[in-house]
Design a protein around this motif. Structure first.
Motif: not given
Length: 446
Positions: A171-180, A182-185, A216-219, A221-229
């Protein structure tokens, strides 16, 4: 003109539709060309098909086309009727009521993506065990956990099972599920529309568990990879769990930055392969049970032998057999199962990649807008994105150079030829550009 000659002319017209892209070759071979003319009585033409299942499909998709073609050839308002051997001639296919009942059956047969509903076999037991360990003891077992394998084999099921287990037991655990994707968008929206990434950072960098599907969908995409890193590093520093899935291992995602690849490889890498025969049989039986479908062991074995690519194929075939049972009122026969298998294999053909999707992906990669690509702007980034668009459309569609030009802001034929040749030459000269575009096409086809 007798009925046989008339029907041959109709088929010739359908073949012209294939050339124009209005009808697929597969649809023509499986459904249209298999019909047999029976009789013509005034304004009514009777055609025979192999089963009510085929009749249902043809009525929904091609009956209007048949009537139009017969009408044009005869100059009469022709009505087409289908008959089939299993039922008395001219008995109508069940309509709205039956369909609604079937949809309710399908709905009841859906199952939650949990560990209990995941069918374990030799092809996936390692990934299953690793996922279960992560869910039971997040950030202590394997971090990050990287699961890879072809589409339709259960990666999303395992990722969702982890999410469900953690949510139900913590209870209270913050779990985030996202596709690569959706993360980029989301990142693009934060940068281009809101001009503020603080909310984006707060969402992802405060997660207790981050689950990223199709990373693999972040590959590329420079700004997305930077943010994900930076998000990855921040969560790891805080001791938070990260689980990722991809259609291939990190080392094969050529346009993924090396610094991100090395972080993915720091944890555990688990693969999922095509399910072996016994597992395929178990999947078929599970879906049949959920659908309340009485299926013989012989049919189970035939489906398991014929369909090997992924779980969606197996479950899709069982759903089609349930539809046959529901509409005909008798258990599916061997020939009906064979027809269902052929249709599933036809359904699994790669869907055409749409031009809007290509434009959106390339705009993201080159940090421009779709409007820029379609405009007359000539800045280096926009010009390169426009050229790559033309190349990718040519590689993923059957459009002519002329039609590609019309889609990309009204360019002429010679301009598109120049763009495509220029990109092809650049790919040969520059391995990075070549891998970027190959990854892009691979992701689009996913």
């Amino acid at each position: 003109m007798n009925l046989d000659d008339l029907y041959k002319a109709v088929l010739d017209d359908f073949q012209e539709d294939i050339k124009k892209g209005k009808v697929t070759t597969t649809a023509y071979k499986l459904w249209i060309s298999t019909l047999e003319p029976v009789k013509m009585n005034g304004n009514e033409v009777t055609l025979q098909t192999s089963s009510s299942f085929s009749a249902e499909l043809i009525i929904e998709n091609y009956k209007d086309d048949f009537e139009d073609k017969f009408s044009k050839l005869t100059g009469l308002p022709i009505k087409v009727t289908l008959i089939w051997p299993e039922l008395p001639p001219r008995e109508p296919v069940e309509q709205a009521g039956k369909k609604k009942e079937l949809e309710k059956t399908y709905k009841r047969a859906e199952y939650e993506y949990t560990f209990d509903t995941f069918i374990v076999g030799q092809s996936n037991k390692f990934a299953y065990a690793a996922s279960r360990a992560v869910a039971e003891e997040p950030a202590t077992a394997y971090n990050p956990l990287f699961i890879h394998g072809p589409s339709g084999l259960g990666k999303t099921h395992l990722l969702t099972a982890i999410s469900n287990y953690l949510t139900d037991n913590n209870e209270g655990l913050k779990v985030i599920y996202v596709t690569g994707e959706a993360f980029a968008n989301e990142l693009i929206t934060a940068i281009q529309l809101r001009h503020d990434t603080s909310e984006f950072h707060n969402k992802y960098r405060t997660a207790d568990v981050l689950l990223v599907d199709d990373v693999q969908f972040i590959a590329g995409k420079e700004s997305t990879q930077e943010e994900f890193f930076h998000t990855f590093n921040e969560l790891k520093k805080q001791g938070k769990q990260i689980v990722l899935t991809s259609d291939r291992p990190p080392k094969e995602i050529k346009t993924l930055e090396d610094r991100i690849k090395t972080r993915f490889e720091q944890g555990l890498i688990a693969d999922i392969n095509i399910p072996e025969y016994e597992t395929r049989c178990a999947i078929i039986k599970r879906k049949a049970e959920l659908l309340d479908l009485d299926i013989t062991e012989g049919l189970v074995e035939m489906i398991a032998i014929a369909l090997k690519a992924n779980i969606r194929q197996l479950e899709g075939c069982v759903k089609k057999l349930k539809a046959i049972e529901h509409l005909v009122g008798t258990p599916p026969t061997l020939s009906q199962a064979q027809a269902a298998i052929r249709e599933v294999l036809s359904d699994e053909s790669v869907a055409p990649v749409t031009i809007p999707k290509i434009l959106a992906e390339i705009a993201t990669i080159y940090d421009v807008t779709v409007e820029d690509i379609l405009s007359s702007k000539r800045s280096a980034n926009v010009s390169l994105a426009r050229q790559v668009c033309c190349y990718v459309i040519k590689e993923t569609s059957q459009l002519s150079f002329k039609n590609i030009g019309l889609e990309i802001g009204g360019r002429d034929h010679s301009t598109v030829v120049y763009y495509v040749d220029k990109v092809r030459a650049k790919m040969e000269e520059d391995p990075h550009t070549g891998e970027l575009i190959k990854d892009l096409i691979r992701n689009l086809n996913s």
